[in-house]
Design an enzyme around this catalytic site. Structure first.
Site, PDB file in Angstrom:
ATOM      1  N   ASN A 115       0.840  -1.198   0.000  1.00  0.00           N
ATOM      2  CA  ASN A 115       0.000   0.000   0.000  1.00  0.00           C
ATOM      3  C   ASN A 115       0.875   1.247   0.000  1.00  0.00           C
ATOM      4  O   ASN A 115       0.629   2.191  -0.748  1.00  0.00           O
ATOM      5  CB  ASN A 115      -0.906  -0.029   1.232  1.00  0.00           C
ATOM      6  CG  ASN A 115      -2.065   0.921   1.144  1.00  0.00           C
ATOM      7  OD1 ASN A 115      -2.843   0.858   0.209  1.00  0.00           O
ATOM      8  ND2 ASN A 115      -2.181   1.800   2.123  1.00  0.00           N
ATOM      9  N   VAL A 124      -5.566   4.746  -7.646  1.00  0.00           N
ATOM     10  CA  VAL A 124      -5.508   3.476  -6.913  1.00  0.00           C
ATOM     11  C   VAL A 124      -5.572   3.918  -5.447  1.00  0.00           C
ATOM     12  O   VAL A 124      -4.579   4.362  -4.886  1.00  0.00           O
ATOM     13  CB  VAL A 124      -4.222   2.684  -7.228  1.00  0.00           C
ATOM     14  CG1 VAL A 124      -4.144   1.431  -6.368  1.00  0.00           C
ATOM     15  CG2 VAL A 124      -4.161   2.333  -8.711  1.00  0.00           C
ATOM     16  N   PRO A 125      -6.758   3.858  -4.848  1.00  0.00           N
ATOM     17  CA  PRO A 125      -7.038   4.582  -3.601  1.00  0.00           C
ATOM     18  C   PRO A 125      -6.451   3.979  -2.322  1.00  0.00           C
ATOM     19  O   PRO A 125      -7.170   3.519  -1.435  1.00  0.00           O
ATOM     20  CB  PRO A 125      -8.565   4.602  -3.562  1.00  0.00           C
ATOM     21  CG  PRO A 125      -8.962   3.342  -4.255  1.00  0.00           C
ATOM     22  CD  PRO A 125      -7.936   3.150  -5.343  1.00  0.00           C
ATOM     23  N   CYS A 126      -5.138   4.046  -2.199  1.00  0.00           N
ATOM     24  CA  CYS A 126      -4.478   3.549  -0.992  1.00  0.00           C
ATOM     25  C   CYS A 126      -4.874   4.367   0.235  1.00  0.00           C
ATOM     26  O   CYS A 126      -4.749   3.885   1.363  1.00  0.00           O
ATOM     27  CB  CYS A 126      -2.971   3.529  -1.183  1.00  0.00           C
ATOM     28  SG  CYS A 126      -2.253   5.087  -1.722  1.00  0.00           S
ATOM     29  N   HIS A 127      -5.388   5.580   0.028  1.00  0.00           N
ATOM     30  CA  HIS A 127      -5.827   6.414   1.158  1.00  0.00           C
ATOM     31  C   HIS A 127      -7.050   5.830   1.852  1.00  0.00           C
ATOM     32  O   HIS A 127      -7.356   6.209   2.975  1.00  0.00           O
ATOM     33  CB  HIS A 127      -6.116   7.849   0.686  1.00  0.00           C
ATOM     34  CG  HIS A 127      -7.210   7.952  -0.324  1.00  0.00           C
ATOM     35  ND1 HIS A 127      -6.986   7.725  -1.672  1.00  0.00           N
ATOM     36  CD2 HIS A 127      -8.528   8.237  -0.198  1.00  0.00           C
ATOM     37  CE1 HIS A 127      -8.126   7.879  -2.324  1.00  0.00           C
ATOM     38  NE2 HIS A 127      -9.082   8.188  -1.448  1.00  0.00           N
TER      39      HIS A 127
END
Length: 156
Positions: A115, A124-127
């Site tokens: 991540n 790519v929503p690592c948040h």
């Protein structure tokens, strides 16, 4: 490799990619000067669609992205990044939940590392990944940006 700078409400974002797709979306937080390899060519037109979608995202008008991606990483990292894309806008998941989703329930630490190495922030929503206790945990671009993005999406 082409690159462009997208001016977001939380600072400049570096976009980079080639004909295969978008390879990098990185916050330039705290950097006074943008440094890219000499072989990279600035080309705003190449990133017109990605920039349009990012603009709509920050305006609260876009909940999922439709741009061609070509992140570079290990097969494990790519499996994590693909799982991240499945987290719906406005929702979060824990590292453990992602580990289970990719069929490796004991790999939550490895998921955290993958991540952290996500080269395509926001899209790519690592948040959207949080700690097991429900708290915001590490974000390569800083917890202030993570909190901003989650608040924008209504999940914080």
């Amino acid at each position: 490799m082409y690159y462009a700078i997208f001016e977001s409400p939380i600072g400049p974002i570096l976009l980079a990619g080639d004909e295969e797709g978008l390879k990098y979306v990185n916050f330039m937080k705290g950097k006074k000067k943008i440094e890219v390899p000499d072989s990279w060519v600035e080309n705003e037109e190449f990133f017109r669609e990605a920039s349009r979608q990012l603009e709509a995202y920050f305006a609260g008008e876009l909940k999922s992205f439709d741009v061609k991606l070509a992140p570079e990483g290990t097969e494990f990292q790519k499996s994590v990044w693909n799982a991240l894309k499945e987290i719906p806008y406005g929702e979060t998941r824990t590292y453990g939940e992602i580990a289970k989703n990719i069929g490796n329930p004991k790999a939550s630490r490895a998921v955290g590392l993958a991540n952290n190495r996500n080269p395509i922030a926001i899209i790519v929503p690592c948040h959207r990944v949080i700690g097991a206790n429900g708290k915001l945990t590490g974000y390569a671009s800083g917890l202030d940006i993570k909190e901003f993005l989650l608040k924008l999406e209504g999940s914080c």
